[in-house]
Design an enzyme around this catalytic site. Structure first.
Site, PDB file in Angstrom:
ATOM      1  N   CYS A  69      49.138  48.221  -6.633  1.00  0.00           N
ATOM      2  CA  CYS A  69      50.471  48.511  -6.119  1.00  0.00           C
ATOM      3  C   CYS A  69      50.341  49.639  -5.111  1.00  0.00           C
ATOM      4  O   CYS A  69      49.286  50.258  -4.992  1.00  0.00           O
ATOM      5  CB  CYS A  69      51.383  48.969  -7.244  1.00  0.00           C
ATOM      6  N   ARG A  84      48.934  46.176  -0.414  1.00  0.00           N
ATOM      7  CA  ARG A  84      48.460  46.414  -1.784  1.00  0.00           C
ATOM      8  C   ARG A  84      49.216  45.586  -2.813  1.00  0.00           C
ATOM      9  O   ARG A  84      48.871  45.577  -3.987  1.00  0.00           O
ATOM     10  CB  ARG A  84      48.615  47.895  -2.126  1.00  0.00           C
ATOM     11  N   TRP A 109      52.554  44.541  -7.199  1.00  0.00           N
ATOM     12  CA  TRP A 109      51.893  43.238  -7.347  1.00  0.00           C
ATOM     13  C   TRP A 109      51.777  43.035  -8.846  1.00  0.00           C
ATOM     14  O   TRP A 109      51.055  43.755  -9.521  1.00  0.00           O
ATOM     15  CB  TRP A 109      50.524  43.256  -6.686  1.00  0.00           C
ATOM     16  N   ASN A 115      50.466  52.812 -10.596  1.00  0.00           N
ATOM     17  CA  ASN A 115      49.536  51.767 -10.175  1.00  0.00           C
ATOM     18  C   ASN A 115      48.362  51.809 -11.142  1.00  0.00           C
ATOM     19  O   ASN A 115      47.777  52.864 -11.353  1.00  0.00           O
ATOM     20  CB  ASN A 115      49.058  52.060  -8.738  1.00  0.00           C
ATOM     21  N   GLY A 116      48.044  50.654 -11.741  1.00  0.00           N
ATOM     22  CA  GLY A 116      46.941  50.615 -12.707  1.00  0.00           C
ATOM     23  C   GLY A 116      47.357  49.846 -13.937  1.00  0.00           C
ATOM     24  O   GLY A 116      48.319  49.068 -13.899  1.00  0.00           O
ATOM     25  N   GLU A 142      32.242  31.015   3.308  1.00  0.00           N
ATOM     26  CA  GLU A 142      33.228  31.984   3.789  1.00  0.00           C
ATOM     27  C   GLU A 142      34.322  31.281   4.613  1.00  0.00           C
ATOM     28  O   GLU A 142      35.504  31.585   4.478  1.00  0.00           O
ATOM     29  CB  GLU A 142      32.511  33.075   4.613  1.00  0.00           C
ATOM     30  N   LYS A 163      38.308  31.232   3.643  1.00  0.00           N
ATOM     31  CA  LYS A 163      39.321  31.738   4.574  1.00  0.00           C
ATOM     32  C   LYS A 163      40.405  30.690   4.809  1.00  0.00           C
ATOM     33  O   LYS A 163      41.587  30.993   4.812  1.00  0.00           O
ATOM     34  CB  LYS A 163      38.646  32.108   5.897  1.00  0.00           C
ATOM     35  N   GLU A 185      42.566  30.309   1.675  1.00  0.00           N
ATOM     36  CA  GLU A 185      43.297  31.548   1.395  1.00  0.00           C
ATOM     37  C   GLU A 185      44.575  31.670   2.225  1.00  0.00           C
ATOM     38  O   GLU A 185      45.617  32.063   1.697  1.00  0.00           O
ATOM     39  CB  GLU A 185      42.350  32.723   1.701  1.00  0.00           C
ATOM     40  N   HIS A 241      25.136  14.091  -3.018  1.00  0.00           N
ATOM     41  CA  HIS A 241      25.101  14.132  -4.479  1.00  0.00           C
ATOM     42  C   HIS A 241      26.508  14.152  -5.081  1.00  0.00           C
ATOM     43  O   HIS A 241      26.670  14.498  -6.256  1.00  0.00           O
ATOM     44  CB  HIS A 241      24.288  15.340  -4.954  1.00  0.00           C
ATOM     45  N   LYS A 275      45.552  42.528  -1.281  1.00  0.00           N
ATOM     46  CA  LYS A 275      44.403  43.048  -0.540  1.00  0.00           C
ATOM     47  C   LYS A 275      43.407  43.741  -1.447  1.00  0.00           C
ATOM     48  O   LYS A 275      42.206  43.601  -1.285  1.00  0.00           O
ATOM     49  CB  LYS A 275      44.908  44.019   0.534  1.00  0.00           C
TER      50      LYS A 275
HETATM   51  C1  AGP Z   1      38.871  38.048   1.436  1.00  0.00           C
HETATM   52  O1  AGP Z   1      39.470  37.319   2.451  1.00  0.00           O
HETATM   53  C2  AGP Z   1      39.574  38.056   0.178  1.00  0.00           C
HETATM   54  N1  AGP Z   1      40.885  38.523   0.327  1.00  0.00           N
HETATM   55  C3  AGP Z   1      38.842  38.555  -1.064  1.00  0.00           C
HETATM   56  O2  AGP Z   1      37.923  37.564  -1.401  1.00  0.00           O
HETATM   57  C4  AGP Z   1      38.115  39.930  -1.022  1.00  0.00           C
HETATM   58  O3  AGP Z   1      37.007  39.846  -0.179  1.00  0.00           O
HETATM   59  C5  AGP Z   1      37.701  40.320  -2.443  1.00  0.00           C
HETATM   60  O4  AGP Z   1      38.857  40.491  -3.222  1.00  0.00           O
HETATM   61  C6  AGP Z   1      36.852  41.559  -2.503  1.00  0.00           C
HETATM   62  O5  AGP Z   1      37.539  42.672  -2.016  1.00  0.00           O
HETATM   63  P1  AGP Z   1      36.788  44.021  -1.683  1.00  0.00           P
HETATM   64  O6  AGP Z   1      35.831  43.738  -0.587  1.00  0.00           O
HETATM   65  O7  AGP Z   1      37.869  44.973  -1.288  1.00  0.00           O
HETATM   66  O8  AGP Z   1      36.072  44.443  -2.935  1.00  0.00           O
END
Ligand code: AGP
Length: 612
Positions: A2, A27, A74, A100-101, A485, A489, A492, A508, A607
């Site tokens: 958060c 966040r 969040w 937050n936590g 990756e 992306k 996501e 396979h 994030k």
């Molecule tokens: C990346 O696009 C993602 N949002 C996610 O996989 C991210 O890389 C992952 O949560 C790790 O985050 P960090 O690098 O802040 O540890």
């Protein structure tokens, strides 16, 4: 997961809080709220929804208010509802908190406060317990009450509390969640992260675990659990405020993609001696003898950072001759890894706050492995707990989808690989010189990749992709993690299901899904496996799949075998992932835009993932 902002001063508290919360929405953003001191009361305004919704609710009605706290959430405990939104008030309304936590013993505290002291709970959150507990401990001094309350709490917290009876004071506590104090003239601030402070001050101090702080307009005091004052280092934050804002682009993600040439240049800066061709990593301060005798490296990370680790593994093994295991952080500590002396752990985390990665770091340290952190956030938990820190200088990354942080993680791993190879006298000087030259050339090559002409090519391809529910990314060798990756992306931010597949694995199983027109992105940048990759492409062609190839301009045999093509500049095979990931980022971005998705804040994601 958060965002917290607190303000005490002579300005318009409501405005400072709302503007600060907007900067922290990365966040978490399912609900938001503020508590503002007004005429001896703490008035709470909160609701499910965005900070913009909160702003409308406030409607400038608190212009005269000078002190307050705010929060963007969040959800973890309890769904995103008005009642579960922060701030949370105590029974009397005298104490208000933002948190937050995670309070791990919230159930037993609830029971105790409910059964023994008759407190009634209004929300399903673990955080509400803190408001009642602090009130229960209050005896005329908010700082003492917070200290006493937190001594009964297990878990992680960044906490800011306010009390009606101490109208210009905020009290903060920190354990395992970030909290930064911004120092102003006649006003002081506290926030989960720097962007919330930048409009007001550049002087700040980072709270450490176990510390408490008392803020009034004219004074900030940081103390320990024993009440003793702690002298904190004051940081001068030199981030440009523009760097934390969109800078004219429609989305932070596009801005951050475009910033990659600079991010890579900054990450390389002062780490290469171009005259001698040697990588100089002062941060990697382990005795050369220890590096020479290393027997294994664990790389621990999540998501995109994990994909960077997969490339790091191949590159370190090749250049430094050390076996590397790459571990998804959430699995690492539960699988009982076999630790030994002569091992090193590398944790990779953009935010430096990812709970799983932090737990992996702690496990490695508890087994006496030296830990090198590769992170983008100065003062983050990862950076403070690791033995050694190699910062990626990507600047603040706001979009949930990681782009510029990822390429800088790759660059940091290349530097580590070359450094280890050179220190261990394993790396051929000719290869090292070529790689160093190649690394220094990457910023310019990234600019070429990001040309208008290339972007137009990607947009044309996205017109096809946008209509599909499934897509495939294939590649071999170093192209395979890039395919992973690219697929992450796309799913996501565009919500298209995307599967990454080692090109040789198609036959396979996944091949059964290839039908007429099915979008298949092939990464073909590795000379040694190019022919093999192209035969896998033929198999896709035979089933009618629509192949988009990302390849190098010095590979001239690819174009006639695919439907569309994206050329990267000629590049050393080992360094190609830094360039080849960029078109995959652009594919995800423009497809998400075409589908009308919330690019910077994809649904269900945040994030900084500070829960397991
Ligand atoms: C990346 O696009 C993602 N949002 C996610 O996989 C991210 O890389 C992952 O949560 C790790 O985050 P960090 O690098 O802040 O540890």
């Amino acid at each position: 997961m958060c965002g917290i902002v607190g303000y005490t001063g002579t300005g318009e508290a409501g405005r400072v809080l709302v503007e600060g919360l907007k900067k922290l929405e990365y966040r978490g953003y399912d609900s938001a709220g503020v508590a503002l001191h007004e005429n001896g009361r703490l008035i709470v305004t909160k609701a499910a929804g965005s900070v913009a919704d909160l702003e409308k609710m406030l409607n400038d009605q608190y212009q005269a208010v000078r002190v307050g706290i705010g929060h963007t959430r969040w959800a973890t405990h309890g769904p995103p509802t008005d009642l579960n939104a922060h701030p949370h008030s105590s029974a009397s309304g005298d104490i208000v908190v933002v948190h937050n936590g995670i309070i791990e013993n919230h159930r037993s505290l609830r029971r105790k406060l409910g059964e023994e002291a008759g407190y009634k709970f209004r929300s399903e959150t673990d955080s509400e317990v803190l408001a009642h507990l602090i009130e229960h401990c209050y005896d005329g001094d908010l700082l003492k009450a917070v200290r006493k309350a937190m001594s009964q709490v297990d878990g992680s917290y960044a906490l800011v509390a306010a009390c009606t009876r101490e109208p210009d004071r905020l009290v903060c506590a920190r354990k395992d969640s970030p909290l930064i104090i911004g120092l102003g003239a006649g006003e002081n601030f506290v926030a989960s992260d720097v962007p919330a402070l930048l409009a007001h001050t550049r002087r700040a101090c980072v709270m450490d675990d176990g510390e408490f702080a008392s803020l009034t307009p004219g004074k900030v005091e940081v103390s320990g659990a024993d009440g003793k004052l702690i002298k904190k280092d004051i940081l001068e934050i030199n981030w440009d405020i523009e760097a934390a804002e969109k800078g004219g682009y429609d989305h932070f993600m596009l801005k951050e993609i475009m910033e990659q040439p600079v991010a890579v240049r900054e990450t390389l800066r002062q780490r290469i001696d171009s005259a001698s061709g040697r990588v100089d990593l002062a941060e990697f301060d382990l005795p050369p003898e220890q590096l020479r005798t290393l027997e294994k490296i664990y790389i621990i990370a999540c998501g995109t950072a994990y994909h960077a680790g997969l490339i790091g593994k191949m590159v370190i093994e090749k250049l430094a001759g050390i076996p590397v295991e790459v571990e998804v952080a959430s699995e690492f500590r539960y699988r009982g890894p076999l630790f030994n002396t002569n091992q090193l752990a590398i944790v990779i985390s953009q935010s430096g706050e990812t709970a799983d990665t932090l737990a992996g770091l702690r496990l490695a340290r508890s087994k006496e492995l030296p830990v090198l952190a590769i992170t983008n956030v100065v003062g983050s938990s990862v950076s403070r707990e690791a033995d050694l820190v190699l910062y990626t200088w990507a600047g603040p990354e706001i979009a949930v989808a990681s782009t510029k942080a990822y390429v800088t993680q790759l660059v940091a791993l290349y530097l580590v690989a070359v450094y280890l190879g050179q220190t261990r006298n394993i790396l051929d000087p000719g290869l090292a010189a070529g790689l160093v030259k190649g690394l220094l050339g990457l910023p310019g090559q990234l600019k070429e990749v990001l040309s208008d002409e290339n972007i137009a090519k990607i947009r044309t391809y996205c017109n096809h992709l946008v209509n599909w529910d499934n897509a495939f990314f294939i590649g071999r060798s170093l192209d395979y993690p890039v395919a992973m990756e690219g697929a992450l992306k796309l799913k996501e931010i565009s919500y298209i299901h995307a599967e990454a597949c080692a090109a040789g694995e198609l036959k396979h199983g996944p091949l059964a899904l290839i039908e007429e027109g099915a979008p298949v992105v092939v990464l073909a940048t590795q000379k040694a496996v190019l022919e093999k990759t192209l035969s896998n492409v033929q198999v896709v062609n035979a089933r009618g799949g629509a192949v988009f190839a990302i390849t190098r301009e010095d590979f001239d045999d690819v174009e006639r075998q695919v439907d569309s093509i994206f050329y990267l500049p000629a590049v050393n095979d080992i360094l190609a992932p830094v360039l080849s990931v960029v078109p995959t980022q652009l594919i995800a971005y423009y497809t998400a835009v075409a589908r009308g998705c919330s690019v910077d804040k994809p649904r269900n994601l945040a994030k900084s993932v500070t829960v397991e």
